[in-house]
Motif scaffolding. Structure first.
Motif, PDB file in Angstrom:
ATOM      1  N   VAL A   8      89.195  18.375  29.022  1.00 63.63           N
ATOM      2  CA  VAL A   8      88.462  19.642  29.008  1.00 63.63           C
ATOM      3  C   VAL A   8      88.201  20.066  30.444  1.00 63.63           C
ATOM      4  O   VAL A   8      87.826  19.264  31.289  1.00 63.63           O
ATOM      5  N   ARG A   9      88.440  21.345  30.730  1.00 59.53           N
ATOM      6  CA  ARG A   9      88.226  21.851  32.079  1.00 59.53           C
ATOM      7  C   ARG A   9      87.217  22.987  32.057  1.00 59.53           C
ATOM      8  O   ARG A   9      86.870  23.497  30.999  1.00 59.53           O
ATOM      9  N   GLU A  10      86.741  23.363  33.236  1.00 59.14           N
ATOM     10  CA  GLU A  10      85.812  24.471  33.344  1.00 59.14           C
ATOM     11  C   GLU A  10      86.534  25.785  33.103  1.00 59.14           C
ATOM     12  O   GLU A  10      87.716  25.921  33.412  1.00 59.14           O
ATOM     13  N   LEU A  11      85.810  26.741  32.536  1.00 59.33           N
ATOM     14  CA  LEU A  11      86.364  28.079  32.363  1.00 59.33           C
ATOM     15  C   LEU A  11      86.392  28.791  33.701  1.00 59.33           C
ATOM     16  O   LEU A  11      85.517  28.603  34.536  1.00 59.33           O
ATOM     17  N   THR A  12      87.409  29.598  33.901  1.00 58.90           N
ATOM     18  CA  THR A  12      87.550  30.347  35.146  1.00 58.90           C
ATOM     19  C   THR A  12      87.448  31.843  34.863  1.00 58.90           C
ATOM     20  O   THR A  12      87.462  32.279  33.712  1.00 58.90           O
ATOM     21  N   ALA A  13      87.382  32.627  35.920  1.00 58.69           N
ATOM     22  CA  ALA A  13      87.365  34.082  35.782  1.00 58.69           C
ATOM     23  C   ALA A  13      88.648  34.552  35.103  1.00 58.69           C
ATOM     24  O   ALA A  13      88.634  35.516  34.338  1.00 58.69           O
ATOM     25  N   ASP A  15      90.219  33.034  32.770  1.00 62.62           N
ATOM     26  CA  ASP A  15      90.058  32.807  31.336  1.00 62.62           C
ATOM     27  C   ASP A  15      89.261  33.942  30.690  1.00 62.62           C
ATOM     28  O   ASP A  15      89.521  34.317  29.551  1.00 62.62           O
ATOM     29  N   ALA A  16      88.302  34.487  31.416  1.00 60.11           N
ATOM     30  CA  ALA A  16      87.400  35.501  30.870  1.00 60.11           C
ATOM     31  C   ALA A  16      88.135  36.761  30.426  1.00 60.11           C
ATOM     32  O   ALA A  16      87.663  37.454  29.527  1.00 60.11           O
ATOM     33  N   LYS A  17      89.276  37.041  31.006  1.00 59.08           N
ATOM     34  CA  LYS A  17      89.990  38.262  30.611  1.00 59.08           C
ATOM     35  C   LYS A  17      90.494  38.196  29.167  1.00 59.08           C
ATOM     36  O   LYS A  17      90.810  39.208  28.576  1.00 59.08           O
ATOM     37  N   TYR A  18      90.534  37.003  28.588  1.00 54.68           N
ATOM     38  CA  TYR A  18      90.974  36.835  27.212  1.00 54.68           C
ATOM     39  C   TYR A  18      89.809  36.838  26.218  1.00 54.68           C
ATOM     40  O   TYR A  18      90.024  36.800  25.017  1.00 54.68           O
ATOM     41  N   PHE A  19      88.583  36.864  26.716  1.00 49.68           N
ATOM     42  CA  PHE A  19      87.409  36.834  25.846  1.00 49.68           C
ATOM     43  C   PHE A  19      87.270  38.142  25.076  1.00 49.68           C
ATOM     44  O   PHE A  19      87.580  39.205  25.590  1.00 49.68           O
ATOM     45  N   LYS A  20      86.807  38.058  23.864  1.00 46.90           N
ATOM     46  CA  LYS A  20      86.495  39.236  23.056  1.00 46.90           C
ATOM     47  C   LYS A  20      84.987  39.453  23.105  1.00 46.90           C
ATOM     48  O   LYS A  20      84.223  38.500  23.264  1.00 46.90           O
ATOM     49  N   PRO A  21      84.555  40.688  22.953  1.00 51.73           N
ATOM     50  CA  PRO A  21      83.109  40.944  22.901  1.00 51.73           C
ATOM     51  C   PRO A  21      82.467  40.175  21.746  1.00 51.73           C
ATOM     52  O   PRO A  21      83.076  40.016  20.678  1.00 51.73           O
ATOM     53  N   ALA A  22      81.250  39.726  21.966  1.00 58.58           N
ATOM     54  CA  ALA A  22      80.537  38.961  20.941  1.00 58.58           C
ATOM     55  C   ALA A  22      80.451  39.724  19.636  1.00 58.58           C
ATOM     56  O   ALA A  22      80.543  39.133  18.556  1.00 58.58           O
ATOM     57  N   THR A  23      80.292  41.051  19.720  1.00 58.83           N
ATOM     58  CA  THR A  23      80.158  41.843  18.497  1.00 58.83           C
ATOM     59  C   THR A  23      81.439  41.872  17.671  1.00 58.83           C
ATOM     60  O   THR A  23      81.401  42.225  16.502  1.00 58.83           O
ATOM     61  N   GLU A  24      82.563  41.486  18.249  1.00 58.61           N
ATOM     62  CA  GLU A  24      83.819  41.427  17.500  1.00 58.61           C
ATOM     63  C   GLU A  24      84.020  40.095  16.799  1.00 58.61           C
ATOM     64  O   GLU A  24      84.786  40.002  15.850  1.00 58.61           O
ATOM     65  N   VAL A  25      83.349  39.047  17.271  1.00 55.36           N
ATOM     66  CA  VAL A  25      83.610  37.715  16.720  1.00 55.36           C
ATOM     67  C   VAL A  25      82.421  37.101  15.996  1.00 55.36           C
ATOM     68  O   VAL A  25      82.601  36.182  15.213  1.00 55.36           O
ATOM     69  N   LEU A  26      81.213  37.604  16.240  1.00 52.92           N
ATOM     70  CA  LEU A  26      80.026  37.069  15.576  1.00 52.92           C
ATOM     71  C   LEU A  26      79.680  37.901  14.355  1.00 52.92           C
ATOM     72  O   LEU A  26      79.951  39.096  14.313  1.00 52.92           O
ATOM     73  N   PRO A  27      79.053  37.282  13.369  1.00 55.32           N
ATOM     74  CA  PRO A  27      78.621  38.041  12.194  1.00 55.32           C
ATOM     75  C   PRO A  27      77.605  39.112  12.596  1.00 55.32           C
ATOM     76  O   PRO A  27      76.799  38.896  13.501  1.00 55.32           O
ATOM     77  N   PRO A  28      77.641  40.258  11.923  1.00 58.06           N
ATOM     78  CA  PRO A  28      76.714  41.349  12.254  1.00 58.06           C
ATOM     79  C   PRO A  28      75.241  40.923  12.255  1.00 58.06           C
ATOM     80  O   PRO A  28      74.468  41.348  13.106  1.00 58.06           O
ATOM     81  N   ALA A  29      74.857  40.066  11.321  1.00 67.47           N
ATOM     82  CA  ALA A  29      73.456  39.633  11.251  1.00 67.47           C
ATOM     83  C   ALA A  29      73.055  38.864  12.513  1.00 67.47           C
ATOM     84  O   ALA A  29      71.941  39.013  13.015  1.00 67.47           O
ATOM     85  N   LEU A  30      73.960  38.044  13.037  1.00 66.92           N
ATOM     86  CA  LEU A  30      73.669  37.292  14.251  1.00 66.92           C
ATOM     87  C   LEU A  30      73.598  38.225  15.456  1.00 66.92           C
ATOM     88  O   LEU A  30      72.719  38.085  16.304  1.00 66.92           O
ATOM     89  N   CYS A  31      74.509  39.188  15.531  1.00 66.81           N
ATOM     90  CA  CYS A  31      74.478  40.162  16.621  1.00 66.81           C
ATOM     91  C   CYS A  31      73.145  40.909  16.632  1.00 66.81           C
ATOM     92  O   CYS A  31      72.549  41.113  17.690  1.00 66.81           O
TER      93      CYS A  31
END
Length: 59
Positions: A8-13, A15-31
């Protein structure tokens, strides 16, 4: 994320370009519970004093 040895390695900047917004991946109730809302562009708007805001200040 792992390195070439499978460790396991540290995340880099980069890597961040592949991240999706939290609202796209988390359930609406959690958001809602986290105080995340959709901005006009469809990405998550961070609530004031959020972890993302604090991290930007540290760097």
């Amino acid at each position: 994320m792992t390195d070439s040895d499978g460790e396991v390695r540290e995340l880099t900047a980069a890597d961040a370009k592949y991240f999706k917004p939290a609202t796209e991946v988390l359930p609406p109730a959690l958001c809602e519970r986290l105080g995340l809302t959709l901005s006009e562009k469809g990405s998550a708007a961070q609530p004031p004093g959020s972890a993302g805001e604090r991290l930007r200040k540290i760097r």
